[in-house]
Design a protein around this motif. Sequence first.
Motif, PDB file in Angstrom:
ATOM      1  N   ASP A   1       0.830  -1.205   0.000  1.00 30.53           N
ATOM      2  CA  ASP A   1       0.000   0.000   0.000  1.00 30.53           C
ATOM      3  C   ASP A   1       0.866   1.257   0.000  1.00 30.53           C
ATOM      4  O   ASP A   1       0.573   2.222  -0.724  1.00 30.53           O
ATOM      5  CB  ASP A   1      -0.920   0.013   1.216  1.00 30.53           C
ATOM      6  CG  ASP A   1      -2.005  -1.053   1.147  1.00 30.53           C
ATOM      7  OD1 ASP A   1      -2.227  -1.612   0.045  1.00 30.53           O
ATOM      8  OD2 ASP A   1      -2.622  -1.334   2.187  1.00 30.53           O
TER       9      ASP A   1
ATOM     10  N   TYR B   1       2.512   1.740  -3.425  1.00 25.94           N
ATOM     11  CA  TYR B   1       1.618   2.235  -4.466  1.00 25.94           C
ATOM     12  C   TYR B   1       1.251   3.698  -4.244  1.00 25.94           C
ATOM     13  O   TYR B   1       1.063   4.450  -5.208  1.00 25.94           O
ATOM     14  CB  TYR B   1       0.350   1.382  -4.572  1.00 25.94           C
ATOM     15  CG  TYR B   1      -0.360   1.611  -5.880  1.00 25.94           C
ATOM     16  CD1 TYR B   1       0.193   1.151  -7.069  1.00 25.94           C
ATOM     17  CD2 TYR B   1      -1.557   2.331  -5.943  1.00 25.94           C
ATOM     18  CE1 TYR B   1      -0.422   1.382  -8.295  1.00 25.94           C
ATOM     19  CE2 TYR B   1      -2.187   2.568  -7.160  1.00 25.94           C
ATOM     20  CZ  TYR B   1      -1.608   2.094  -8.331  1.00 25.94           C
ATOM     21  OH  TYR B   1      -2.210   2.339  -9.548  1.00 25.94           O
TER      22      TYR B   1
ATOM     23  N   TYR C   1       4.192   5.515  -5.640  1.00 24.60           N
ATOM     24  CA  TYR C   1       4.161   5.357  -7.101  1.00 24.60           C
ATOM     25  C   TYR C   1       3.177   6.346  -7.718  1.00 24.60           C
ATOM     26  O   TYR C   1       3.481   7.026  -8.712  1.00 24.60           O
ATOM     27  CB  TYR C   1       3.772   3.916  -7.440  1.00 24.60           C
ATOM     28  CG  TYR C   1       3.479   3.655  -8.896  1.00 24.60           C
ATOM     29  CD1 TYR C   1       4.495   3.587  -9.841  1.00 24.60           C
ATOM     30  CD2 TYR C   1       2.159   3.465  -9.323  1.00 24.60           C
ATOM     31  CE1 TYR C   1       4.211   3.335 -11.175  1.00 24.60           C
ATOM     32  CE2 TYR C   1       1.869   3.210 -10.654  1.00 24.60           C
ATOM     33  CZ  TYR C   1       2.904   3.154 -11.583  1.00 24.60           C
ATOM     34  OH  TYR C   1       2.622   2.906 -12.907  1.00 24.60           O
ATOM     35  N   GLN C   2       2.002   6.475  -7.112  1.00 18.39           N
ATOM     36  CA  GLN C   2       1.002   7.413  -7.609  1.00 18.39           C
ATOM     37  C   GLN C   2       1.488   8.857  -7.474  1.00 18.39           C
ATOM     38  O   GLN C   2       1.299   9.674  -8.380  1.00 18.39           O
ATOM     39  CB  GLN C   2      -0.307   7.241  -6.846  1.00 18.39           C
ATOM     40  CG  GLN C   2      -1.059   5.953  -7.164  1.00 18.39           C
ATOM     41  CD  GLN C   2      -2.312   5.828  -6.331  1.00 18.39           C
ATOM     42  OE1 GLN C   2      -2.256   5.808  -5.108  1.00 18.39           O
ATOM     43  NE2 GLN C   2      -3.449   5.758  -6.990  1.00 18.39           N
TER      44      GLN C   2
ATOM     45  N   SER D   1      -1.951  -0.316 -12.476  1.00 17.87           N
ATOM     46  CA  SER D   1      -2.953  -0.342 -11.415  1.00 17.87           C
ATOM     47  C   SER D   1      -2.413  -1.042 -10.174  1.00 17.87           C
ATOM     48  O   SER D   1      -1.408  -1.766 -10.218  1.00 17.87           O
ATOM     49  CB  SER D   1      -4.209  -1.069 -11.904  1.00 17.87           C
ATOM     50  OG  SER D   1      -3.927  -2.453 -12.102  1.00 17.87           O
ATOM     51  N   TYR D   2      -3.102  -0.834  -9.070  1.00 19.47           N
ATOM     52  CA  TYR D   2      -2.746  -1.514  -7.820  1.00 19.47           C
ATOM     53  C   TYR D   2      -2.804  -3.027  -8.022  1.00 19.47           C
ATOM     54  O   TYR D   2      -1.937  -3.765  -7.530  1.00 19.47           O
ATOM     55  CB  TYR D   2      -3.708  -1.084  -6.717  1.00 19.47           C
ATOM     56  CG  TYR D   2      -3.446  -1.727  -5.372  1.00 19.47           C
ATOM     57  CD1 TYR D   2      -2.629  -1.115  -4.430  1.00 19.47           C
ATOM     58  CD2 TYR D   2      -4.030  -2.950  -5.036  1.00 19.47           C
ATOM     59  CE1 TYR D   2      -2.387  -1.690  -3.194  1.00 19.47           C
ATOM     60  CE2 TYR D   2      -3.795  -3.545  -3.815  1.00 19.47           C
ATOM     61  CZ  TYR D   2      -2.978  -2.913  -2.885  1.00 19.47           C
ATOM     62  OH  TYR D   2      -2.734  -3.499  -1.656  1.00 19.47           O
TER      63      TYR D   2
ATOM     64  N   PHE E   1       0.451  -4.684  -9.443  1.00 23.34           N
ATOM     65  CA  PHE E   1       1.518  -4.936  -8.480  1.00 23.34           C
ATOM     66  C   PHE E   1       1.119  -6.035  -7.493  1.00 23.34           C
ATOM     67  O   PHE E   1       1.952  -6.870  -7.101  1.00 23.34           O
ATOM     68  CB  PHE E   1       1.863  -3.651  -7.738  1.00 23.34           C
ATOM     69  CG  PHE E   1       2.524  -2.624  -8.613  1.00 23.34           C
ATOM     70  CD1 PHE E   1       3.843  -2.789  -9.032  1.00 23.34           C
ATOM     71  CD2 PHE E   1       1.831  -1.505  -9.051  1.00 23.34           C
ATOM     72  CE1 PHE E   1       4.456  -1.852  -9.856  1.00 23.34           C
ATOM     73  CE2 PHE E   1       2.434  -0.564  -9.868  1.00 23.34           C
ATOM     74  CZ  PHE E   1       3.751  -0.737 -10.274  1.00 23.34           C
TER      75      PHE E   1
END
Length: 376
Positions: free
Chosen positions: A214, A217, A220-221, A234-235, A238
């Motif tokens: 979590d 990500y 990453y976003q 997308s989540y 991964f």
Amino acid sequence: MIAEFKRSFSNIPQQAWGALNTSNNPFLSYHFFEALEASKSASLARGWQPHHLTIHQDDKVKAVLPLYLKTHSWGEYVFDWDWARAYEEHDLEYYPKLVSTIPFTPVSSDKLISQILTHRDILQPLSDYCSEHNIASWHLLFCPKIENIPSDVYERNTVQFHWFNKNYKSFDEYLSTFTARKRKNTRKERESIKKQNISIRQVTGDQITKQELDFFYLTYQLTYLKRQHTPHLSYEFFERIFKTLPANIVLFIASHNDTDVACALFFYDESHLYGRYWGATESFSNLHFELCYYQGIEFCIQHNLQSFNPGTQGEHKIQRGFEPVMTYSYHWIKHSGFQPAIKDFCKREQAHMINYAQQCALSLPFKNNQDTGNDQ
């Protein structure tokens, strides 16, 4: 031989792919392509319509070339926006185009999975297919160099910066190959991490918790949002690869006062390390260099990996010992009116890239590149 085009990677038998694929490259894993499509990261809705070429002989799959019908040029890293703009100015359709690549992954690899065909064998069939189906162009990205290409196929080059392991036993031994000034600068950067009270932990794929996924990500976003772009992956993508490719993934997580603040995701195989994604919730001096470069170099030394590809672009990598490496891609354009201009562009770009790589090599920090001094 019979050629077929598959609208989903799941339509290619995993056993057939495994029998043909002799590479250890994690990006050529069946699970990697499957995760891209199952997570909708590479899909028609995202402008990546799977259109994979399979070659059959005696009811057996003899070759596979991952292909996508693209309605844009995002996520490729060999830029042709100017070509598309020129088509638009002449009221012509540049898209869709047929692209062979690993989506969002500018890593050179032999994407033609076959034991009987070479890339040279498929160039003319691709051109014929595009002509017959009114597709304006095809593009074969980040592949091995192809000799003796047809006159209507154009080579393009980009320069990446890779690190090479010369049997180093430690990071200090690696630094001993630097000139005094560059060695001092690198040590200062690494020491600054401790002075900022930052600690770093290394987590391999099968140890990564949901909380760490979590956090990764989130960062990453943030990296994409800071550039006002939408994240490509997308989540779920991964989440899938952390489960299916745990032996090929390592995550470096930085913490400040026991709170996670940044992380960098890498893939690796028996000989190579690939830096892919980085992000942070707070800004710290030199943390990007530490997480994305120095930790990766140490990982390669510890695991006796031959090379480290940290990703595209970034001249700041040169002074940290990453050497210029030429990449290759090949392009065919259907419209005869645009062929001379694009051919000329590719030739001029190629000359520029060769000169650029030579100039970058002269700026490497190693002793044999320039005069040496003494540590201060």
